[in-house]
Design an enzyme around this catalytic site. Structure first.
Site, PDB file in Angstrom:
ATOM      1  N   HIS A  71      87.517  25.614  72.286  1.00 26.16           N
ATOM      2  CA  HIS A  71      87.728  24.565  73.941  1.00 26.16           C
ATOM      3  C   HIS A  71      87.609  25.376  75.482  1.00 26.16           C
ATOM      4  O   HIS A  71      88.711  26.292  75.585  1.00 26.16           O
ATOM      5  CB  HIS A  71      89.123  23.686  73.644  1.00 26.16           C
ATOM      6  CG  HIS A  71      88.274  23.015  74.732  1.00 26.16           C
ATOM      7  ND1 HIS A  71      88.231  22.590  75.983  1.00 26.16           N
ATOM      8  CD2 HIS A  71      87.496  21.253  74.279  1.00 26.16           C
ATOM      9  CE1 HIS A  71      87.836  21.541  76.563  1.00 26.16           C
ATOM     10  NE2 HIS A  71      87.269  20.865  76.121  1.00 26.16           N
ATOM     11  N   ASP A 108      86.439  16.568  68.379  1.00 23.28           N
ATOM     12  CA  ASP A 108      85.562  16.292  67.762  1.00 23.28           C
ATOM     13  C   ASP A 108      86.189  17.148  66.315  1.00 23.28           C
ATOM     14  O   ASP A 108      85.099  16.131  65.546  1.00 23.28           O
ATOM     15  CB  ASP A 108      84.062  17.365  67.792  1.00 23.28           C
ATOM     16  CG  ASP A 108      83.951  17.450  69.148  1.00 23.28           C
ATOM     17  OD1 ASP A 108      83.885  17.389  70.272  1.00 23.28           O
ATOM     18  OD2 ASP A 108      83.820  15.649  69.155  1.00 23.28           O
TER      19      ASP A 108
HETATM   20  C1  SDX Z   1      83.706  19.576  73.744  1.00 20.99           C
HETATM   21  O1  SDX Z   1      84.125  20.477  77.737  1.00 20.99           O
HETATM   22  C2  SDX Z   1      84.691  19.910  77.566  1.00 20.99           C
HETATM   23  O2  SDX Z   1      85.753  19.221  78.116  1.00 20.99           O
HETATM   24  C3  SDX Z   1      83.957  19.236  76.057  1.00 20.99           C
HETATM   25  C4  SDX Z   1      84.625  18.407  75.616  1.00 20.99           C
HETATM   26  C5  SDX Z   1      84.921  16.630  76.455  1.00 20.99           C
HETATM   27  O3  SDX Z   1      85.593  16.201  76.626  1.00 20.99           O
HETATM   28  O4  SDX Z   1      83.900  16.890  77.189  1.00 20.99           O
HETATM   29  O5  SDX Z   1      86.275  18.102  75.153  1.00 20.99           O
HETATM   30  C6  SDX Z   1      83.846  18.035  74.466  1.00 20.99           C
HETATM   31  O6  SDX Z   1      82.308  19.789  73.889  1.00 20.99           O
HETATM   32  C7  SDX Z   1      84.582  19.842  72.388  1.00 20.99           C
HETATM   33  C8  SDX Z   1      83.768  21.324  72.232  1.00 20.99           C
HETATM   34  C9  SDX Z   1      82.637  20.046  70.596  1.00 20.99           C
HETATM   35  N1  SDX Z   1      82.239  22.566  70.246  1.00 20.99           N
HETATM   36  C10 SDX Z   1      82.411  22.767  68.975  1.00 20.99           C
HETATM   37  O7  SDX Z   1      83.258  22.380  68.860  1.00 20.99           O
HETATM   38  C11 SDX Z   1      81.764  23.652  68.636  1.00 20.99           C
HETATM   39  C12 SDX Z   1      82.276  24.708  68.646  1.00 20.99           C
HETATM   40  N2  SDX Z   1      83.399  25.117  69.905  1.00 20.99           N
HETATM   41  C13 SDX Z   1      82.291  26.616  70.237  1.00 20.99           C
HETATM   42  O8  SDX Z   1      81.215  26.662  70.159  1.00 20.99           O
HETATM   43  C14 SDX Z   1      83.466  26.797  71.575  1.00 20.99           C
HETATM   44  O9  SDX Z   1      84.638  26.593  71.012  1.00 20.99           O
HETATM   45  C15 SDX Z   1      83.466  26.165  72.279  1.00 20.99           C
HETATM   46  C16 SDX Z   1      81.339  25.654  73.327  1.00 20.99           C
HETATM   47  C17 SDX Z   1      83.979  24.811  72.538  1.00 20.99           C
HETATM   48  C18 SDX Z   1      83.761  26.928  74.079  1.00 20.99           C
HETATM   49  O10 SDX Z   1      82.657  27.821  74.270  1.00 20.99           O
HETATM   50  P1  SDX Z   1      83.558  28.690  75.538  1.00 20.99           P
HETATM   51  O11 SDX Z   1      84.657  28.411  76.372  1.00 20.99           O
HETATM   52  O12 SDX Z   1      82.075  29.389  75.732  1.00 20.99           O
HETATM   53  O13 SDX Z   1      83.975  30.441  74.541  1.00 20.99           O
HETATM   54  P2  SDX Z   1      82.966  31.240  73.905  1.00 20.99           P
HETATM   55  O14 SDX Z   1      82.523  30.821  73.553  1.00 20.99           O
HETATM   56  O15 SDX Z   1      83.705  32.336  75.175  1.00 20.99           O
HETATM   57  O16 SDX Z   1      84.490  31.862  72.732  1.00 20.99           O
HETATM   58  C19 SDX Z   1      85.381  32.456  72.948  1.00 20.99           C
HETATM   59  C20 SDX Z   1      85.791  33.711  72.236  1.00 20.99           C
HETATM   60  C21 SDX Z   1      84.258  34.376  71.011  1.00 20.99           C
HETATM   61  O17 SDX Z   1      84.359  35.146  69.978  1.00 20.99           O
HETATM   62  P3  SDX Z   1      85.278  36.904  70.554  1.00 20.99           P
HETATM   63  O18 SDX Z   1      83.040  36.359  71.689  1.00 20.99           O
HETATM   64  O19 SDX Z   1      86.119  37.050  72.459  1.00 20.99           O
HETATM   65  O20 SDX Z   1      85.231  37.785  69.440  1.00 20.99           O
HETATM   66  O21 SDX Z   1      86.149  32.367  70.227  1.00 20.99           O
HETATM   67  C22 SDX Z   1      84.732  32.701  69.099  1.00 20.99           C
HETATM   68  C23 SDX Z   1      83.367  32.977  70.691  1.00 20.99           C
HETATM   69  O22 SDX Z   1      82.784  33.652  69.184  1.00 20.99           O
HETATM   70  N3  SDX Z   1      84.510  30.901  68.860  1.00 20.99           N
HETATM   71  C24 SDX Z   1      84.208  31.010  67.892  1.00 20.99           C
HETATM   72  C25 SDX Z   1      84.956  29.327  67.867  1.00 20.99           C
HETATM   73  N4  SDX Z   1      85.135  29.067  69.791  1.00 20.99           N
HETATM   74  C26 SDX Z   1      84.940  30.550  70.291  1.00 20.99           C
HETATM   75  N5  SDX Z   1      84.645  31.237  66.794  1.00 20.99           N
HETATM   76  C27 SDX Z   1      84.565  30.966  65.561  1.00 20.99           C
HETATM   77  N6  SDX Z   1      83.918  29.424  66.065  1.00 20.99           N
HETATM   78  C28 SDX Z   1      84.535  28.537  66.813  1.00 20.99           C
HETATM   79  N7  SDX Z   1      84.185  27.442  66.828  1.00 20.99           N
END
Ligand code: SDX
Length: 431
Positions: A320, A377
């Site tokens: 998140h 989720d």
């Molecule tokens: C919602 O914003 C809100 O408030 C949203 C929400 C709401 O109520 O409105 O809470 C609802 O959208 C919840 C989130 C649902 N999405 C998912 O579950 C999809 C999976 N999660 C990711 O796509 C991600 O965690 C996000 C999109 C939720 C957050 O992305 P960020 O903050 O931009 O984080 P990032 O992509 O920069 O990740 C940081 C690191 C990265 O690794 P490095 O580059 O540092 O090596 O963490 C890794 C990412 O690769 N990473 C994951 C991961 N999520 C982040 N690796 C594996 N699996 C994951 N799910």
């Protein structure tokens, strides 16, 4: 720019020109303060650069507060745990719109008004026929809400509090009907009209499940009627989704509000943005992912895929932007799952796979070091599946819960005299 005598300021130096600039630090009631850089470009000729707005406050707001480190969420100052445990979704809607919880009488009046406004104009119902049977309900939902704007163009120019609230009540009450009709359209079966004798949440489940004429049909586990425990579970899910500060879809809603478009096309834009699997679409992807993994003994291999920087596979329902601790909504849903285990027969293979993912990911250095915890989720899908709700309807259910948040944020934007049209700049790297 401000003089340096005032301690609540921040001074920056441009080392290329040796010029220094001082800006005000604005403090809120809770959470990080902000650096007021509204004159930064005029002062320095430079833009700030923050793709994805990881360090940017786009507005002031009194609606929702999140402490990502503590895993805290409050609507109008009231903790989400209190609202989920002691209040209904409609009470939460009243709270968000009116900045306080309703009295018994106010809740009764509000409930009645929402029930009576749940019907759709006959003309709007014809729109659903334009969609193919296998159309995803999110496509139909977004299109129908845009079409709704053409039935209520009086909401383009809102002059007073009463008109704001009428516009808000109307969309909150019609969204479940549109979502249920979109679902039944996808099955090619006749619509069930709203029933004003039913509560908001029971009405939605009935419009989703009943046979023509409103008769309940036998569900997979054999029970005829919708059980109170199912209504309570779904009502809690709506409450947990009601608002969430400046998330991606709310940012889109405020962006559309800033151009002066109809409030319902702003909501329709929010629906479109929510559909993405990085956002609200994740709840559907979580179940699809659990089904794809297929068995507990395959979980470890998929966790390795999620950790592999060269593999774009991500663990849906984990991570998140704001929560660097357990999403408090996920905690509540996890407890709800445990509570409903027997009653809703949650002990399925999918549940076992989900538990295994949780067990491994929560102790794995890759996830722990990146503060990747289960988000809302990750848990919603298991409960909704037990409520006989197909996964294509998971994000529409997120829409039903979030509509009150979007419209409350839209109203706050319109009432804020400092609001301006959203128009960010860029770092040009072309020819
Ligand atoms: C919602 O914003 C809100 O408030 C949203 C929400 C709401 O109520 O409105 O809470 C609802 O959208 C919840 C989130 C649902 N999405 C998912 O579950 C999809 C999976 N999660 C990711 O796509 C991600 O965690 C996000 C999109 C939720 C957050 O992305 P960020 O903050 O931009 O984080 P990032 O992509 O920069 O990740 C940081 C690191 C990265 O690794 P490095 O580059 O540092 O090596 O963490 C890794 C990412 O690769 N990473 C994951 C991961 N999520 C982040 N690796 C594996 N699996 C994951 N799910």
């Amino acid at each position: 720019m401000q003089d340096t005598a005032n301690k609540n300021t921040f001074t920056l130096t441009n080392n290329q020109t040796e010029e220094t600039y001082t800006y005000n630090i604005l403090e809120g009631t809770r959470g990080p303060s902000v650096l007021d850089i509204r004159t930064f470009f005029a002062d320095t000729g430079l833009f700030t650069y923050d793709p994805g707005f990881t360090a940017t406050a786009a507005c002031t707001s009194t609606i929702t507060f999140i402490d990502g480190k503590k895993g805290e969420l409050r609507y109008r100052g009231i903790a989400i745990e209190d609202l989920a445990e002691h209040h209904s979704y409609l009470e939460t809607c009243f709270l968000l719109l009116n900045k306080r919880l309703p009295s018994k009488e106010e809740l009764n009046d509000f409930d009645l008004e929402i029930r009576h406004r749940a019907y759709l104009h006959r003309g709007l119902q014809k729109l659903f026929d334009a969609f193919p049977d296998d159309a995803h309900p999110m496509a139909t939902l977004s299109a129908a809400v845009t079409a709704l704007a053409s039935f209520y163009d009086e909401h383009i120019e809102i002059q007073n509090e009463e008109a704001y609230l009428e516009m808000a009540h109307r969309i909150i009450s019609k969204i479940p009907t549109i979502a249920a009709f979109a679902y039944r359209q996808s099955l090619g079966i006749p619509f069930i009209e709203p029933d004003i004798d039913l509560s908001f949440t029971k009405n939605f489940l009935t419009m989703m499940r009943a046979y023509p004429g409103g008769k309940m049909h036998l569900c997979a586990n054999g029970h005829e009627e919708i059980k109170d425990v199912e209504v309570r579970a779904l009502d809690t899910i709506f409450t947990l989704h009601a608002d969430h500060e400046q998330n991606a879809s709310t940012t889109v809603v405020r962006g559309v509000a800033s151009t002066g478009a109809h409030p319902y096309v702003a909501i329709s834009s929010g629906i479109a943005a929510l559909w993405g699997r990085a956002h609200g679409g994740a709840n559907e992807s979580v179940i699809a992912q659990l089904e794809y993994i297929g068995s507990v003994d395959k979980v470890e291999a998929f966790i390795e895929k999620a950790k592999d920087p060269n593999d774009d596979f991500r663990l849906m329902g984990f991570g998140h932007r704001v929560y660097k601790n357990f999403d408090p909504r996920a905690k509540i849903l996890k407890e709800l799952q445990d509570e409903l285990r027997e009653e809703l027969n949650l002990d399925t293979e999918l549940m076992a796979i989900a538990r295994k993912i949780e067990e491994i990911a929560l102790s794995d250095e890759y996830f722990v070091s990146r503060n990747l915890y289960p988000n809302i989720d990750f848990y919603t899908g298991i409960i909704l599946t037990a409520l006989q709700i197909p996964k294509t309807m998971f994000t529409p259910i997120f829409v039903i819960g979030r509509t009150v948040g979007w419209i409350t944020q839209w109203i706050e934007f319109k009432k804020d005299e400092t609001s301006k049209i959203a128009r960010p700049r860029q770092l040009y790297t072309g020819k």
